[in-house]
Design an enzyme around this catalytic site. Sequence first.
Site, PDB file in Angstrom:
ATOM      1  CG  HIS A  53      -1.550   1.274   1.583  1.00 52.71           C
ATOM      2  ND1 HIS A  53      -0.847   2.320   2.167  1.00 52.71           N
ATOM      3  CD2 HIS A  53      -2.818   1.729   1.443  1.00 52.71           C
ATOM      4  CE1 HIS A  53      -1.648   3.352   2.359  1.00 52.71           C
ATOM      5  NE2 HIS A  53      -2.860   3.016   1.925  1.00 52.71           N
ATOM      6  CG  ASN A  54       2.931   2.692   3.446  1.00 58.72           C
ATOM      7  OD1 ASN A  54       1.703   2.618   3.489  1.00 58.72           O
ATOM      8  ND2 ASN A  54       3.647   3.093   4.466  1.00 58.72           N
TER       9      ASN A  54
HETATM   10  O1  LIG Z   1       2.217   4.594   6.687  1.00 62.60           O
HETATM   11  C1  LIG Z   1       2.064   5.759   6.490  1.00 62.60           C
HETATM   12  C2  LIG Z   1       1.022   6.251   5.564  1.00 62.60           C
HETATM   13  O2  LIG Z   1       0.341   5.197   4.935  1.00 62.60           O
HETATM   14  C3  LIG Z   1       2.984   6.707   7.183  1.00 62.60           C
HETATM   15  O3  LIG Z   1       2.600   8.042   7.097  1.00 62.60           O
HETATM   16  C4  LIG Z   1       4.381   6.511   6.707  1.00 62.60           C
HETATM   17  O4  LIG Z   1       5.278   7.180   7.577  1.00 62.60           O
HETATM   18  C5  LIG Z   1       4.577   7.027   5.281  1.00 62.60           C
HETATM   19  O5  LIG Z   1       5.807   6.609   4.766  1.00 62.60           O
HETATM   20  P1  LIG Z   1       7.071   7.586   4.631  1.00 62.60           P
HETATM   21  O6  LIG Z   1       7.286   8.195   6.014  1.00 62.60           O
HETATM   22  O7  LIG Z   1       8.194   6.705   4.207  1.00 62.60           O
HETATM   23  O8  LIG Z   1       6.704   8.630   3.600  1.00 62.60           O
END
Ligand SMILES: O=C(CO)[C@H](O)[C@H](O)COP(=O)(O)O
Length: 475
Positions: A191-192
Amino acid sequence: MAADLKTADIGVYGLGTMGSALALNLAEQGFRVAVSNREADWIAPFLEEAGPLAGHLSGHATLEDFVDSIAQPRSILFMIPSGAPMDAMIDAVMPLLDEGDTIIDGGNADFHDTRRRAAAFDGTGRHFVGMGVSGGEEGARHGPSMMVGGTDHSWTQLRPMLSAIAAKFQGAPCVDHLGPDGAGHFVKTVHNGIEYADMQMITEVYGLLRDAGGQTAPQIGALFESWQKGPLSSYLIEVSAAALQTVDAESGTPMVDLILDKAGQKGTGRWTLIEALKLGQSASTIEAAVGARGWSSEKALRVAAAPLLSDAVTGGTLPTEDEMKSALLAARILGHAQGFRVLSAASDEFGWQLDMARIAEIWRAGCIIRSALLDDLADAFHAGLPEGALILAPAIRDMLGDHLAGLRKTVAAGVSLGVPMPVLSASLAWYDSIRTARGSANLIQAQRDFFGAHGFERGDIAGAHHGTWNAIRRD
Ligand SMILES: O=C(CO)[C@H](O)[C@H](O)COP(=O)(O)O
Ligand SMILES: NC(=O)C1=CN([C@@H]2O[C@H](COP(=O)(O)OP(=O)(O)OC[C@H]3O[C@@H](n4cnc5c(N)ncnc54)[C@H](OP(=O)(O)O)[C@@H]3O)[C@@H](O)[C@H]2O)C=CC1
């Protein structure tokens, strides 16, 4: 501070951004919630700020009191940093648990850690759940999307509470039990990865409009806002539109113009990529997004390089607004398609039997990548995929067909005007690769056999072959 023993429905440990919001969400849904935090000084202010919800909350300064306050079988949610802190908490809490208790790691954990921890819990009568939570602070407070990996026992125990606090899409809670051990954390990781790609492609269009189109941040924000009404509608477009139109009260300058062009990353995008490569998958759209964040952080190099490296731009015209909108929609489809391919490969590798339609469904609300597209993707998964490929599903193929020209024109404009478009161009290259029945890897086969006698397959005669290659001419 402490309340009656063994009466809380759930315990939440870690009163940072996410833990506080989830605890309040649970309390608002009528659950009795025990809370605790490493720095116990944070507990009293949290309870004070909870206002009328404080009646559903009890604070506990020690781990022993905290665990004791939760009704058995216990559900204990940890919202703390992943890795060593979670291992240390497991070691500390394990002696306090009883048969049937479940502890949940709701942080962004590496799914390998989750698998290791779940295996360690096997046979202990205690249960370990790895749960991806998406939606940021606002989502956690009012309805996140949650991806659960763990045992059936834990799911039965957690389901009523998680369903109550989850975001709802047309009334259905955006949470499900996706599989055992690391399944939930793996799905959150991907998802991320998709989130990174979606964010980066939006910034590429912003960059084109700013640097080649001379538009101001509020103008671009207003354009993005208008795109919210159509098929491109998504939380990330909404966030971008609002951010671009925010003005710093002191200077009167758009906030984004005051912010350094360096983006951080905590690791989940990179994990998606690493796992994709280990699974023999190409996730080039996501890779480009992770790479772009890396280049963004090399600010000193870019400042030094700017006056030294020639641009050799060939000139060209900006794409139309509709073409840029199409570019984003086509690239979003391709980024999601790559993410789902990684999920499918992992599901096979780890025996998870992930239900792709359910994953698309629980991403339709609450999470950071929620968008109108996810409903179409869920429908496509339900209808069945030709060759197992999302981009071959009739409705998705048609959508790509309608918007591809916009993607091509936007990438072409970026190339000729010298505006970087790593994600949009990687997405187009992947699409063009997949639609090319006769590619050019025949020459790769020849090269490998030439220098390493690796052999090759022929189209006309079955079996392995070696070539008798011309000698390299040195004259
Ligand atoms: O899980 C998340 C959103 O879904 C968090 O905000 C996560 O920290 C986002 O990833 P990154 O800090 O690497 O941009
Ligand atoms: N912020 C977001 O948008 C999202 C975050 N996540 C994940 O949720 C988890 C929590 O994130 P977030 O709430 O943003 O983080 P915060 O930094 O806001 O809070 C961190 C919490 O963890 C506690 N903590 C830190 N180190 C330790 C430790 N070694 N042992 C025990 N507790 C510790 C902190 O306690 P103390 O007060 O004592 O420092 C605090 O309660 C992370 O895994 C993150 O990746 C998931 C989805 C979205």
